[in-house]
Design a protein around this motif. Structure first.
Motif, PDB file in Angstrom:
ATOM      1  N   ARG A 165       2.027   6.525   0.158  1.00 32.50           N
ATOM      2  CA  ARG A 165       3.458   6.931   1.034  1.00 32.50           C
ATOM      3  C   ARG A 165       2.570   8.599   1.178  1.00 32.50           C
ATOM      4  N   ALA A 166       2.344   9.083   0.712  1.00 30.66           N
ATOM      5  CA  ALA A 166       1.275  10.146   0.485  1.00 30.66           C
ATOM      6  C   ALA A 166       1.060  10.469   2.760  1.00 30.66           C
ATOM      7  N   ALA A 167       0.478   9.048   2.362  1.00 27.65           N
ATOM      8  CA  ALA A 167      -0.068   9.387   4.480  1.00 27.65           C
ATOM      9  C   ALA A 167       0.023   8.702   5.435  1.00 27.65           C
ATOM     10  N   LEU A 168       0.859   9.701   5.837  1.00 33.72           N
ATOM     11  CA  LEU A 168       1.957   9.533   7.011  1.00 33.72           C
ATOM     12  C   LEU A 168       3.063   8.610   6.690  1.00 33.72           C
ATOM     13  N   GLY A 169       3.278   8.274   5.077  1.00 28.63           N
ATOM     14  CA  GLY A 169       4.616   7.283   5.018  1.00 28.63           C
ATOM     15  C   GLY A 169       4.122   6.057   4.368  1.00 28.63           C
TER      16      GLY A 169
ATOM     17  N   VAL B  10       0.860  -1.174   0.240  1.00 29.57           N
ATOM     18  CA  VAL B  10      -0.220  -0.476   0.457  1.00 29.57           C
ATOM     19  C   VAL B  10       0.968   1.477  -0.453  1.00 29.57           C
ATOM     20  N   GLN B  11       2.455   1.163   0.663  1.00 34.11           N
ATOM     21  CA  GLN B  11       3.283   2.611   0.070  1.00 34.11           C
ATOM     22  C   GLN B  11       3.805   2.624  -1.077  1.00 34.11           C
ATOM     23  N   LEU B  12       3.101   1.661  -1.806  1.00 31.72           N
ATOM     24  CA  LEU B  12       3.889   1.946  -3.047  1.00 31.72           C
ATOM     25  C   LEU B  12       2.738   2.171  -4.294  1.00 31.72           C
ATOM     26  N   VAL B  13       1.511   1.942  -4.300  1.00 32.94           N
ATOM     27  CA  VAL B  13      -0.125   2.501  -4.914  1.00 32.94           C
ATOM     28  C   VAL B  13       0.047   3.800  -5.289  1.00 32.94           C
ATOM     29  N   GLU B  14      -0.043   3.377  -6.512  1.00 34.52           N
ATOM     30  CA  GLU B  14       0.042   4.643  -7.673  1.00 34.52           C
ATOM     31  C   GLU B  14      -1.123   5.033  -7.920  1.00 34.52           C
TER      32      GLU B  14
END
Length: 258
Positions: free
Chosen positions: A195-199, A175-179
């Motif tokens: 990663r825009a959400a708190l990393g 989920v960190q890398l989902v574009e």
């Protein structure tokens, strides 16, 4: 401060569509604690009307938004059943006062999760899957002139949620890398990544579980967890179609009508 009276002001603004002046104008001493007291009273009024809590939203999860309000932490509010729309739904702009729309990663809880001490790994084990979603943010405060206490009191400026019915297991996605690519009427508006959400969006779930745990509240099975915008919110108007296309999660669409 009278949290019940301030909650009634926000309740009436929601009912009539007429925004109110910032609560912090009348009382500049209001902070986060006071904002949550007002939020609790507002939720009581909305539940008394027959609504139901089906999840939670976390806001202010991006550094730019935190810096704009001079914060170092997110905020939160319940998601109400009456505000949840399916993918492809028509949403009336007249249901809101000054709406904006943003794409987010949403989790659905599979198991009960309650802090303290919850980690991102605990959150991963407790969610049943992840989905594409959008949040319509709205403010019952005039011209979005909000300070922290104003937005917290006003259900963290939550207006509505649109969710895909496709739930993807976490084993299939990082989920960190989902574009994500965000389009209005087919034209590119913005993009972002998990990663825009708190990393880490799972870190958002852990933060929420720990923060609610301090209040004796748990994340319950089946609840929706909105983890914060992946881009700047976009003002929306009738006649527009918004589509957020997420890598591995698929798309979610909202049609805005009069």
């Amino acid at each position: 401060m009278d949290p019940q009276e301030k909650a009634k002001q926000l309740y009436e603004a929601r009912r009539t569509g007429v925004p109110v002046p910032p609560l912090t104008d009348a009382d500049p001493t209001l902070g986060a604690d006071e904002g949550y007291l007002i939020q609790q009273e507002l939720v009581k009024l909305l539940l008394a009307d027959g609504d139901r809590i089906v999840g939670h939203k976390v806001g202010l999860t991006s550094k730019p938004m935190q810096q704009m309000l001079g914060l170092d932490s997110p905020d939160f509010a319940p998601v109400l059943e009456s505000t949840v729309y399916a993918d492809g739904a028509e949403v009336s702009v007249g249901s809101f006062i000054q709406p904006k729309i943003e794409a987010e990663i949403m989790f659905v809880m599979g198991e009960r999760l309650q802090g303290p001490g919850v980690t991102a790994d605990d959150a991963r084990a407790a969610v049943s899957g992840v989905a594409a979603s959008m949040e319509i943010v709205d403010s019952r405060i005039v011209d979005w002139k909000i300070r922290l206490a104003d937005t917290i009191a006003d259900l963290a400026s939550c207006g509505a949620v649109a969710r895909s019915d496709r739930l993807v297991p976490l084993s299939e996605v990082d989920v960190q890398l989902v574009e994500m690519v965000f389009r209005r009427n087919g034209e590119l508006v913005d993009n972002g990544a998990g990663r825009a959400a708190l990393g880490d969006p799972l870190g958002v779930v852990a933060w929420l579980a720990n923060t609610l745990g301090e209040r004796g509240v748990a994340l319950e099975p089946g609840q929706l967890i909105m983890t914060g915008a992946l881009h700047a919110a976009v003002p929306m108007a009738a006649g527009e179609v918004y589509r957020a296309e997420f890598d591995r999660l698929g798309p979610v669409t909202v049609r805005v009508v009069d």
